[in-house]
Scaffold this motif. Sequence first.
Motif, PDB file in Angstrom:
ATOM      1  N   ALA A  51      44.644  48.688  37.125  1.00 55.76           N
ATOM      2  CA  ALA A  51      44.688  47.430  36.369  1.00 55.76           C
ATOM      3  C   ALA A  51      45.092  47.689  34.922  1.00 55.76           C
ATOM      4  O   ALA A  51      45.921  46.958  34.368  1.00 55.76           O
ATOM      5  CB  ALA A  51      43.340  46.717  36.435  1.00 55.76           C
ATOM      6  N   VAL A  52      44.542  48.737  34.297  1.00 59.29           N
ATOM      7  CA  VAL A  52      44.913  49.076  32.916  1.00 59.29           C
ATOM      8  C   VAL A  52      46.392  49.435  32.857  1.00 59.29           C
ATOM      9  O   VAL A  52      47.115  48.977  31.962  1.00 59.29           O
ATOM     10  CB  VAL A  52      44.042  50.234  32.371  1.00 59.29           C
ATOM     11  CG1 VAL A  52      44.615  50.782  31.069  1.00 59.29           C
ATOM     12  CG2 VAL A  52      42.618  49.765  32.162  1.00 59.29           C
ATOM     13  N   PRO A  68      52.235  38.287  31.812  1.00 56.65           N
ATOM     14  CA  PRO A  68      52.611  37.793  33.149  1.00 56.65           C
ATOM     15  C   PRO A  68      51.673  38.293  34.248  1.00 56.65           C
ATOM     16  O   PRO A  68      51.380  37.564  35.191  1.00 56.65           O
ATOM     17  CB  PRO A  68      54.034  38.329  33.355  1.00 56.65           C
ATOM     18  CG  PRO A  68      54.567  38.500  31.974  1.00 56.65           C
ATOM     19  CD  PRO A  68      53.386  38.921  31.145  1.00 56.65           C
ATOM     20  N   LEU A  69      51.157  39.518  34.102  1.00 52.49           N
ATOM     21  CA  LEU A  69      50.217  40.037  35.094  1.00 52.49           C
ATOM     22  C   LEU A  69      48.909  39.251  35.058  1.00 52.49           C
ATOM     23  O   LEU A  69      48.324  38.981  36.105  1.00 52.49           O
ATOM     24  CB  LEU A  69      49.945  41.521  34.866  1.00 52.49           C
ATOM     25  CG  LEU A  69      48.966  42.143  35.858  1.00 52.49           C
ATOM     26  CD1 LEU A  69      49.587  42.217  37.247  1.00 52.49           C
ATOM     27  CD2 LEU A  69      48.521  43.503  35.394  1.00 52.49           C
ATOM     28  N   VAL A  70      48.473  38.872  33.866  1.00 51.03           N
ATOM     29  CA  VAL A  70      47.246  38.080  33.749  1.00 51.03           C
ATOM     30  C   VAL A  70      47.415  36.777  34.531  1.00 51.03           C
ATOM     31  O   VAL A  70      46.552  36.397  35.326  1.00 51.03           O
ATOM     32  CB  VAL A  70      46.893  37.800  32.272  1.00 51.03           C
ATOM     33  CG1 VAL A  70      45.747  36.817  32.157  1.00 51.03           C
ATOM     34  CG2 VAL A  70      46.544  39.101  31.549  1.00 51.03           C
ATOM     35  N   THR A  71      48.549  36.106  34.339  1.00 53.35           N
ATOM     36  CA  THR A  71      48.792  34.840  35.029  1.00 53.35           C
ATOM     37  C   THR A  71      48.852  35.033  36.540  1.00 53.35           C
ATOM     38  O   THR A  71      48.175  34.326  37.295  1.00 53.35           O
ATOM     39  CB  THR A  71      50.105  34.207  34.533  1.00 53.35           C
ATOM     40  OG1 THR A  71      49.998  33.982  33.124  1.00 53.35           O
ATOM     41  CG2 THR A  71      50.387  32.892  35.243  1.00 53.35           C
ATOM     42  N   THR A  79      39.657  39.825  38.157  1.00 55.46           N
ATOM     43  CA  THR A  79      38.542  40.251  37.322  1.00 55.46           C
ATOM     44  C   THR A  79      38.871  41.573  36.639  1.00 55.46           C
ATOM     45  O   THR A  79      38.629  41.742  35.441  1.00 55.46           O
ATOM     46  CB  THR A  79      37.261  40.379  38.169  1.00 55.46           C
ATOM     47  OG1 THR A  79      36.993  39.115  38.770  1.00 55.46           O
ATOM     48  CG2 THR A  79      36.077  40.808  37.319  1.00 55.46           C
ATOM     49  N   LEU A  80      39.444  42.507  37.392  1.00 56.36           N
ATOM     50  CA  LEU A  80      39.822  43.798  36.801  1.00 56.36           C
ATOM     51  C   LEU A  80      40.908  43.625  35.746  1.00 56.36           C
ATOM     52  O   LEU A  80      40.886  44.292  34.714  1.00 56.36           O
ATOM     53  CB  LEU A  80      40.294  44.759  37.897  1.00 56.36           C
ATOM     54  CG  LEU A  80      39.218  45.233  38.862  1.00 56.36           C
ATOM     55  CD1 LEU A  80      39.843  46.068  39.982  1.00 56.36           C
ATOM     56  CD2 LEU A  80      38.150  46.026  38.142  1.00 56.36           C
ATOM     57  N   VAL A  81      41.851  42.737  35.988  1.00 61.85           N
ATOM     58  CA  VAL A  81      42.925  42.502  35.018  1.00 61.85           C
ATOM     59  C   VAL A  81      42.359  41.905  33.734  1.00 61.85           C
ATOM     60  O   VAL A  81      42.735  42.325  32.633  1.00 61.85           O
ATOM     61  CB  VAL A  81      44.026  41.606  35.623  1.00 61.85           C
ATOM     62  CG1 VAL A  81      44.991  41.114  34.549  1.00 61.85           C
ATOM     63  CG2 VAL A  81      44.784  42.363  36.702  1.00 61.85           C
ATOM     64  N   ASN A  82      41.454  40.932  33.843  1.00 60.98           N
ATOM     65  CA  ASN A  82      40.865  40.342  32.642  1.00 60.98           C
ATOM     66  C   ASN A  82      40.013  41.356  31.882  1.00 60.98           C
ATOM     67  O   ASN A  82      40.049  41.406  30.657  1.00 60.98           O
ATOM     68  CB  ASN A  82      40.054  39.091  32.999  1.00 60.98           C
ATOM     69  CG  ASN A  82      40.951  37.935  33.345  1.00 60.98           C
ATOM     70  OD1 ASN A  82      41.763  37.513  32.540  1.00 60.98           O
ATOM     71  ND2 ASN A  82      40.828  37.427  34.551  1.00 60.98           N
ATOM     72  N   LEU A  83      39.262  42.179  32.606  1.00 65.27           N
ATOM     73  CA  LEU A  83      38.467  43.231  31.967  1.00 65.27           C
ATOM     74  C   LEU A  83      39.381  44.234  31.268  1.00 65.27           C
ATOM     75  O   LEU A  83      39.146  44.610  30.118  1.00 65.27           O
ATOM     76  CB  LEU A  83      37.592  43.934  33.008  1.00 65.27           C
ATOM     77  CG  LEU A  83      36.601  44.964  32.490  1.00 65.27           C
ATOM     78  CD1 LEU A  83      35.539  44.311  31.613  1.00 65.27           C
ATOM     79  CD2 LEU A  83      35.933  45.679  33.664  1.00 65.27           C
ATOM     80  N   ALA A  84      40.447  44.634  31.948  1.00 63.28           N
ATOM     81  CA  ALA A  84      41.399  45.585  31.357  1.00 63.28           C
ATOM     82  C   ALA A  84      42.128  44.968  30.170  1.00 63.28           C
ATOM     83  O   ALA A  84      42.414  45.654  29.186  1.00 63.28           O
ATOM     84  CB  ALA A  84      42.403  46.048  32.421  1.00 63.28           C
ATOM     85  N   SER A  85      42.422  43.675  30.233  1.00 65.33           N
ATOM     86  CA  SER A  85      43.074  43.005  29.094  1.00 65.33           C
ATOM     87  C   SER A  85      42.183  43.054  27.861  1.00 65.33           C
ATOM     88  O   SER A  85      42.666  43.273  26.752  1.00 65.33           O
ATOM     89  CB  SER A  85      43.393  41.550  29.443  1.00 65.33           C
ATOM     90  OG  SER A  85      44.324  41.483  30.487  1.00 65.33           O
TER      91      SER A  85
END
Length: 165
Positions: A53-54, A63-66, A76-82
Amino acid sequence: MTWDAPYLVVIAALFVIVMLRANGTYWVGRLLQRGALHTRLARIMSTPGYARAVDKVTSWGPPLVTVSFLTIGFQTLVNLASGATAMPLRRYLPAVSLGSLLWAFIYGTVGFAGFEALALLWERSPAAAVTLGVVSVLALAGFLGWRVRVARRTPPHEPPSAVAK
């Protein structure tokens, strides 16, 4: 499962719910990034899934977040990594807003249609509904077991703290 509210009110409520959850996850990542490697959260932040995800957030960003809102679990992993990579809010907020809107519309239509179909199946044949549930749980367990085996075979990634800085 029906709502006694107009469709747009339901979508707005779902949007608010997912925005709170996603932004909360972002801020957990943001606040705990520095000290997380000394806590229990370190286990999550040292998993291959979190490292992927990081890597993806670093490469693809907003774009990955969306798009992550079209997945289950990975968002959830993407938002945490963001949050942990300190993605600027001017990039994160539009991406999370669009993703949350997509999620609200999908969950408010297709999601409820699925619940309605399951309720109808239960009314017609509880045995078929239970069988479908058991098969679904077994399929999910098999898939997760397969993913764990694959993850254990892949070479370890850099620690997330090295990727984040």
